[in-house]
Design a protein around this motif. Sequence first.
Motif, mmCIF file in Angstrom:
data_model
loop_
_atom_site.group_PDB
_atom_site.id
_atom_site.type_symbol
_atom_site.label_atom_id
_atom_site.label_comp_id
_atom_site.label_asym_id
_atom_site.label_seq_id
_atom_site.Cartn_x
_atom_site.Cartn_y
_atom_site.Cartn_z
ATOM 1 N N GLY A 24 0.721 -1.292 0.000
ATOM 2 C CA GLY A 24 0.057 0.030 0.131
ATOM 3 C C GLY A 24 0.785 1.223 -0.011
ATOM 4 O O GLY A 24 0.413 2.270 -0.790
ATOM 5 N N GLU A 25 1.753 1.306 0.935
ATOM 6 C CA GLU A 25 2.932 2.505 0.839
ATOM 7 C C GLU A 25 3.559 2.497 -0.282
ATOM 8 O O GLU A 25 3.994 3.696 -1.092
ATOM 9 C CB GLU A 25 3.694 2.468 1.942
ATOM 10 N N ARG A 28 1.227 4.098 -3.161
ATOM 11 C CA ARG A 28 0.865 5.480 -2.594
ATOM 12 C C ARG A 28 2.189 6.457 -3.072
ATOM 13 O O ARG A 28 1.957 7.455 -3.392
ATOM 14 C CB ARG A 28 0.729 5.811 -1.154
ATOM 15 N N ARG A 29 3.333 5.716 -2.875
ATOM 16 C CA ARG A 29 4.353 6.657 -3.459
ATOM 17 C C ARG A 29 4.504 6.708 -4.670
ATOM 18 O O ARG A 29 5.153 7.697 -5.436
ATOM 19 C CB ARG A 29 5.615 5.983 -2.708
ATOM 20 N N ASN A 30 4.170 5.836 -5.576
ATOM 21 C CA ASN A 30 4.855 5.661 -6.929
ATOM 22 C C ASN A 30 3.546 5.419 -7.788
ATOM 23 O O ASN A 30 3.872 5.723 -9.045
ATOM 24 C CB ASN A 30 5.514 4.167 -7.205
ATOM 25 N N ALA A 31 2.305 5.523 -7.602
ATOM 26 C CA ALA A 31 1.295 5.363 -8.741
ATOM 27 C C ALA A 31 0.765 6.734 -9.075
ATOM 28 O O ALA A 31 0.640 7.688 -8.399
ATOM 29 C CB ALA A 31 0.104 4.468 -8.002
ATOM 30 N N MET A 41 -8.597 2.418 -7.409
ATOM 31 C CA MET A 41 -8.131 2.730 -5.965
ATOM 32 C C MET A 41 -8.138 4.052 -5.495
ATOM 33 O O MET A 41 -7.139 4.617 -5.407
ATOM 34 C CB MET A 41 -6.692 2.065 -5.975
ATOM 35 N N TRP A 42 -9.533 4.640 -5.814
ATOM 36 C CA TRP A 42 -9.625 5.844 -5.432
ATOM 37 C C TRP A 42 -9.210 6.587 -4.076
ATOM 38 O O TRP A 42 -8.649 7.677 -3.759
ATOM 39 C CB TRP A 42 -11.098 6.487 -5.669
ATOM 40 N N GLU A 43 -9.084 5.777 -3.021
ATOM 41 C CA GLU A 43 -8.733 6.082 -1.736
ATOM 42 C C GLU A 43 -7.356 6.543 -1.673
ATOM 43 O O GLU A 43 -6.881 7.223 -1.079
ATOM 44 C CB GLU A 43 -9.023 5.047 -0.754
ATOM 45 N N TYR A 44 -6.338 6.163 -2.607
ATOM 46 C CA TYR A 44 -5.182 6.390 -2.408
ATOM 47 C C TYR A 44 -4.871 7.665 -3.333
ATOM 48 O O TYR A 44 -3.677 8.268 -3.409
ATOM 49 C CB TYR A 44 -4.296 5.301 -3.363
ATOM 50 N N ILE A 45 -5.825 8.383 -4.135
ATOM 51 C CA ILE A 45 -5.500 9.641 -4.936
ATOM 52 C C ILE A 45 -5.687 10.705 -3.929
ATOM 53 O O ILE A 45 -6.533 10.866 -3.082
ATOM 54 C CB ILE A 45 -6.716 9.725 -6.009
ATOM 55 N N ASP A 46 -4.720 11.540 -3.898
ATOM 56 C CA ASP A 46 -4.491 12.769 -2.959
ATOM 57 C C ASP A 46 -4.846 14.001 -3.824
ATOM 58 O O ASP A 46 -4.362 14.651 -4.848
ATOM 59 C CB ASP A 46 -3.101 12.798 -2.693
ATOM 60 N N LEU A 47 -6.164 14.208 -3.740
ATOM 61 C CA LEU A 47 -6.730 15.513 -4.445
ATOM 62 C C LEU A 47 -6.183 16.965 -3.928
ATOM 63 O O LEU A 47 -6.029 17.769 -4.715
ATOM 64 C CB LEU A 47 -8.196 15.701 -4.025
#
Length: 55
Positions: A24-25, A28-31, A41-47
């Motif tokens: 998961g980390e 978050r760092r690379n996607a 995986m919308w929960e990982y998108i930082d708006l």
Amino acid sequence: MDTGSMSFQVCIPNEDVGNEVNKGEFIRRNADPVWLHENEMWEYIDLNDDLEEEQ
């Protein structure tokens, strides 16, 4: 049999880097946000990052 035109696949095992970064980390760092959306995986998108780039 002519081996000059044959290709072979070799399996090379990945090195075990331990538990430094869980999956998961790493995501978050690379996607890329587009990849995250395509894979639902919308929960990982930082708006917040997207909003800062537009201003």
